[in-house]
Design a protein around this motif. Structure first.
Motif, PDB file in Angstrom:
ATOM      1  N   VAL A 130      -7.968  72.031  29.935  1.00 23.98           N
ATOM      2  CA  VAL A 130      -8.817  72.916  29.128  1.00 23.98           C
ATOM      3  C   VAL A 130      -7.866  73.732  28.242  1.00 23.98           C
ATOM      4  CG1 VAL A 130     -10.588  73.091  30.935  1.00 23.98           C
ATOM      5  CG2 VAL A 130      -8.791  74.824  30.818  1.00 23.98           C
ATOM      6  N   ARG A 134     -10.779  89.702  33.164  1.00 23.28           N
ATOM      7  CA  ARG A 134     -10.477  89.077  34.460  1.00 23.28           C
ATOM      8  C   ARG A 134      -9.928  90.107  35.437  1.00 23.28           C
ATOM      9  NH1 ARG A 134      -8.066  83.304  35.424  1.00 23.28           N
ATOM     10  NH2 ARG A 134      -6.594  83.547  37.116  1.00 23.28           N
ATOM     11  N   LEU A 191      -2.281  84.320  37.550  1.00 26.99           N
ATOM     12  CA  LEU A 191      -2.311  83.318  36.487  1.00 26.99           C
ATOM     13  C   LEU A 191      -1.338  82.173  36.791  1.00 26.99           C
ATOM     14  CD1 LEU A 191      -2.126  85.728  33.403  1.00 26.99           C
ATOM     15  CD2 LEU A 191      -4.141  84.981  34.695  1.00 26.99           C
ATOM     16  N   ILE A 192      -1.567  81.050  36.139  1.00 28.27           N
ATOM     17  CA  ILE A 192      -0.642  79.923  36.248  1.00 28.27           C
ATOM     18  C   ILE A 192       0.451  80.080  35.190  1.00 28.27           C
ATOM     19  CG2 ILE A 192      -0.406  77.423  35.966  1.00 28.27           C
ATOM     20  CD1 ILE A 192      -3.373  77.180  36.841  1.00 28.27           C
ATOM     21  N   HIS A 248       3.057  78.168  32.941  1.00 24.68           N
ATOM     22  CA  HIS A 248       3.256  76.798  32.463  1.00 24.68           C
ATOM     23  C   HIS A 248       4.714  76.598  32.061  1.00 24.68           C
ATOM     24  CE1 HIS A 248      -1.034  77.420  32.308  1.00 24.68           C
ATOM     25  NE2 HIS A 248      -1.228  76.132  32.156  1.00 24.68           N
ATOM     26  N   LEU A 285       1.746  88.839  44.184  1.00 22.54           N
ATOM     27  CA  LEU A 285       1.946  87.980  45.360  1.00 22.54           C
ATOM     28  C   LEU A 285       3.401  87.527  45.450  1.00 22.54           C
ATOM     29  CD1 LEU A 285      -1.246  85.722  45.009  1.00 22.54           C
ATOM     30  CD2 LEU A 285      -0.916  87.663  46.561  1.00 22.54           C
ATOM     31  N   ALA A 313       2.203  80.271  40.833  1.00 28.61           N
ATOM     32  CA  ALA A 313       1.523  79.011  40.506  1.00 28.61           C
ATOM     33  C   ALA A 313       2.204  78.421  39.271  1.00 28.61           C
ATOM     34  CB  ALA A 313       0.047  79.265  40.230  1.00 28.61           C
ATOM     35  N   ARG A 333       2.670  75.013  36.573  1.00 29.95           N
ATOM     36  CA  ARG A 333       2.107  73.761  36.059  1.00 29.95           C
ATOM     37  C   ARG A 333       2.938  73.252  34.889  1.00 29.95           C
ATOM     38  NH1 ARG A 333      -1.892  70.632  33.224  1.00 29.95           N
ATOM     39  NH2 ARG A 333      -3.027  72.088  31.880  1.00 29.95           N
ATOM     40  N   SER A 363      -7.594  79.784  31.612  1.00 32.50           N
ATOM     41  CA  SER A 363      -8.500  79.138  30.663  1.00 32.50           C
ATOM     42  C   SER A 363      -8.968  80.168  29.628  1.00 32.50           C
ATOM     43  CB  SER A 363      -9.685  78.547  31.415  1.00 32.50           C
ATOM     44  OG  SER A 363     -10.202  79.484  32.336  1.00 32.50           O
ATOM     45  N   GLU A 417     -10.264  71.974  34.862  1.00 30.12           N
ATOM     46  CA  GLU A 417      -8.999  72.641  35.173  1.00 30.12           C
ATOM     47  C   GLU A 417      -8.183  71.824  36.180  1.00 30.12           C
ATOM     48  OE1 GLU A 417     -11.961  73.850  35.379  1.00 30.12           O
ATOM     49  OE2 GLU A 417     -12.090  75.594  34.063  1.00 30.12           O
ATOM     50  N   ARG A 468      -7.894  74.221  44.698  1.00 30.90           N
ATOM     51  CA  ARG A 468      -8.916  73.973  43.673  1.00 30.90           C
ATOM     52  C   ARG A 468      -8.973  72.479  43.403  1.00 30.90           C
ATOM     53  NH1 ARG A 468      -8.448  76.876  37.852  1.00 30.90           N
ATOM     54  NH2 ARG A 468      -6.806  75.333  37.521  1.00 30.90           N
ATOM     55  N   MET A 489      -5.776  80.988  50.448  1.00 30.77           N
ATOM     56  CA  MET A 489      -6.906  80.869  49.535  1.00 30.77           C
ATOM     57  C   MET A 489      -6.408  81.085  48.114  1.00 30.77           C
ATOM     58  SD  MET A 489      -9.864  80.252  50.804  1.00 30.77           S
ATOM     59  CE  MET A 489     -10.807  80.725  49.352  1.00 30.77           C
ATOM     60  N   SER A 490      -7.196  80.623  47.171  1.00 32.77           N
ATOM     61  CA  SER A 490      -6.933  80.926  45.784  1.00 32.77           C
ATOM     62  C   SER A 490      -7.852  82.077  45.404  1.00 32.77           C
ATOM     63  CB  SER A 490      -7.248  79.690  44.950  1.00 32.77           C
ATOM     64  OG  SER A 490      -6.583  79.759  43.745  1.00 32.77           O
ATOM     65  N   MET A 501     -11.021  81.390  43.395  1.00 29.08           N
ATOM     66  CA  MET A 501     -12.064  80.465  43.798  1.00 29.08           C
ATOM     67  C   MET A 501     -13.205  81.147  44.543  1.00 29.08           C
ATOM     68  SD  MET A 501     -11.187  77.956  42.265  1.00 29.08           S
ATOM     69  CE  MET A 501     -12.331  76.666  42.749  1.00 29.08           C
TER      70      MET A 501
HETATM   71  O1  TXA Z   1      -5.958  73.469  33.955  1.00 24.76           O
HETATM   72  C1  TXA Z   1      -5.588  74.624  34.190  1.00 24.76           C
HETATM   73  O2  TXA Z   1      -5.036  74.934  35.241  1.00 24.76           O
HETATM   74  C2  TXA Z   1      -5.827  75.677  33.080  1.00 24.76           C
HETATM   75  C3  TXA Z   1      -4.978  75.273  31.866  1.00 24.76           C
HETATM   76  C4  TXA Z   1      -5.048  76.277  30.755  1.00 24.76           C
HETATM   77  O3  TXA Z   1      -3.647  75.043  32.258  1.00 24.76           O
HETATM   78  N1  TXA Z   1      -5.518  76.982  33.557  1.00 24.76           N
HETATM   79  C5  TXA Z   1      -6.279  77.614  34.483  1.00 24.76           C
HETATM   80  O4  TXA Z   1      -5.852  78.878  34.827  1.00 24.76           O
HETATM   81  O5  TXA Z   1      -7.284  77.138  34.959  1.00 24.76           O
HETATM   82  P1  TXA Z   1      -6.740  79.940  35.610  1.00 24.76           P
HETATM   83  O6  TXA Z   1      -5.955  81.194  35.560  1.00 24.76           O
HETATM   84  O7  TXA Z   1      -8.103  79.959  35.043  1.00 24.76           O
HETATM   85  O8  TXA Z   1      -6.758  79.421  37.074  1.00 24.76           O
HETATM   86  C6  TXA Z   1      -5.665  79.656  37.959  1.00 24.76           C
HETATM   87  C7  TXA Z   1      -6.087  79.418  39.380  1.00 24.76           C
HETATM   88  C8  TXA Z   1      -6.962  80.546  39.889  1.00 24.76           C
HETATM   89  O9  TXA Z   1      -7.978  80.007  40.735  1.00 24.76           O
HETATM   90  C9  TXA Z   1      -5.965  81.400  40.664  1.00 24.76           C
HETATM   91  O10 TXA Z   1      -6.582  82.165  41.671  1.00 24.76           O
HETATM   92  C10 TXA Z   1      -5.031  80.340  41.223  1.00 24.76           C
HETATM   93  O11 TXA Z   1      -4.908  79.382  40.200  1.00 24.76           O
HETATM   94  N2  TXA Z   1      -3.701  80.906  41.519  1.00 24.76           N
HETATM   95  C11 TXA Z   1      -2.763  81.333  40.652  1.00 24.76           C
HETATM   96  N3  TXA Z   1      -1.690  81.834  41.306  1.00 24.76           N
HETATM   97  C12 TXA Z   1      -1.937  81.695  42.623  1.00 24.76           C
HETATM   98  C13 TXA Z   1      -1.216  82.029  43.808  1.00 24.76           C
HETATM   99  N4  TXA Z   1      -0.009  82.595  43.772  1.00 24.76           N
HETATM  100  N5  TXA Z   1      -1.795  81.750  44.996  1.00 24.76           N
HETATM  101  C14 TXA Z   1      -3.015  81.170  45.056  1.00 24.76           C
HETATM  102  N6  TXA Z   1      -3.741  80.834  43.966  1.00 24.76           N
HETATM  103  C15 TXA Z   1      -3.219  81.103  42.762  1.00 24.76           C
END
Ligand code: TXA
Ligand code: MG
Length: 313
Positions: free
Chosen positions: A32, A54, A60-61, A63, A112, A116, A118, A140, A177, A192, A221-222, A225
């Motif tokens: 996305v 948010r 956040l992820i 990249h 944390l 995360a 990617r 996203s 995602e 996820r 957990m995330s 989610m």
């Molecule tokens: O496809 C994707 O992943 C998209 C594109 C833009 O790369 N990005 C995306 O990011 O969906 P976002 O922020 O909408 O989703 C990130 C997910 C969330 O559910 C968040 O809780 C989880 O990753 N997350 C991030 N860091 C985490 C961590 N340290 N521990 C557990 N979950 C984490």
């Protein structure tokens, strides 16, 4: 209003300048579109949280555009490394302990101990990250809780009044995602669902993995989610083929409907169409959006996961 720019050298430079100045941009990926910002810059990240509305407990992820960059930011156990080497670059996010050397700011990780990461498989995303030469945080590019955008025009509709630049990378090929897993030493947990399924991951590892479960708080957990998510304005009714007055029907397979996710019952095509069609249906202000049953196997699991969240209130 945001400018939608084709991904040529000049425009990529403009995007990089925005990132360096602490602003967010719309960035394409294969899953996305992301609302992208400098993962090292606390102000830029605070701005992303505010722009999306948010909650700041939802990390956040980051990249990255190489394995080297991944290993600078996360601590990879042998199993985490195996996953990375098999599934990157691609629609796959790995949560690992943060490397003490990582320049990513605390706020991006919601404070944390984990991060995360990617490594996307999209030419334009990779060009932007390489050129920027540092991790880019990108949730996203939608208002929190709403449908993720899968093309530059949908980013403009969603956030066009809040950002200056959207780089146009075309329609996202995958449309859902990334799959997110957490790795804690030898324990792998699916946080996820996404393009890579539980069984794809188990095949790579040669062993079973756990699934995050809100009912079992001892499992990782995330944070993201737990929320209602991916929601259109209209009510969503699942597993339904009975259209009433004023409703819009999204179908699957050979049937009469307003929008068809995949005439040929192809789940990959359905995933790629899902958010685009939810948005088109919602734009007509229907009484409700009704959605035909989608088989719950393979990629269908991730599609049904998103649909259940879209329908919950
Ligand atoms: O496809 C994707 O992943 C998209 C594109 C833009 O790369 N990005 C995306 O990011 O969906 P976002 O922020 O909408 O989703 C990130 C997910 C969330 O559910 C968040 O809780 C989880 O990753 N997350 C991030 N860091 C985490 C961590 N340290 N521990 C557990 N979950 C984490
Ligand atoms: Mg999101």
């Amino acid at each position: 209003m945001a400018k939608i720019l084709e991904p040529n050298k000049d425009n990529i430079s403009k995007a990089i300048a925005q990132l360096r100045d602490g602003f967010a941009i719309g960035m394409p990926t294969e899953t996305v579109y992301g609302l992208a910002g400098d993962a090292r810059n606390e102000k830029a990240i605070a701005n992303i949280f505010a722009t999306k509305g948010r909650p700041q407990f939802n990390p956040l992820i980051s990249h990255i555009s190489s394995f080297e960059m991944a290993y600078e930011n996360g601590v990879f156990s042998p199993l985490a490394e195996k996953l990375a080497e098999h599934l990157w670059p691609g629609p796959f996010t790995i949560v690992v302990p943060r490397n003490p050397k990582s320049p990513v700011c605390d706020l991006a990780c919601a404070g944390l101990e984990t991060i995360a990461l990617r490594y996307p498989k999209h030419e334009v995303a990779l060009e932007i990250i390489k050129e920027f030469n540092a991790p880019i945080a990108a949730p996203s590019a939608n208002i929190s809780g709403r449908i993720s955008p899968t093309n530059a025009q949908d980013v403009a509709i969603e956030l066009g009044d809040r950002i200056a630049i959207i780089i146009d990378g075309g329609q996202c090929e995958i449309g859902l995602e990334s799959t997110v897993v957490a790795v804690e030493n030898d324990e792998i947990t699916l946080l996820r669902k996404g393009f890579f399924t539980q069984s794809d991951i188990e095949k790579v590892l040669g062993k079973k993995i756990a699934i995050a479960d809100a009912q079992q708080p001892d499992k990782p957990m995330s944070p993201g989610m737990l929320l209602r998510h991916y929601s259109p304005n209209a009510k969503v009714r699942l597993n339904s083929s009975h259209k009433q007055n004023g409703e819009i029907q999204i179908g699957f397979g050979n049937m009469d409907c307003d929008f068809n996710l995949s005439q040929d019952e192809n789940l990959t095509e359905a995933a790629a169409n899902l958010y685009k069609m939810l948005r088109m249906a919602d734009a007509q202000n229907p009484q409700a959006i009704i959605i035909a049953p989608i088989p719950n196997n393979g990629l269908g699991e991730a599609i049904n996961d998103r649909l259940q969240r879209a329908a919950s209130n």
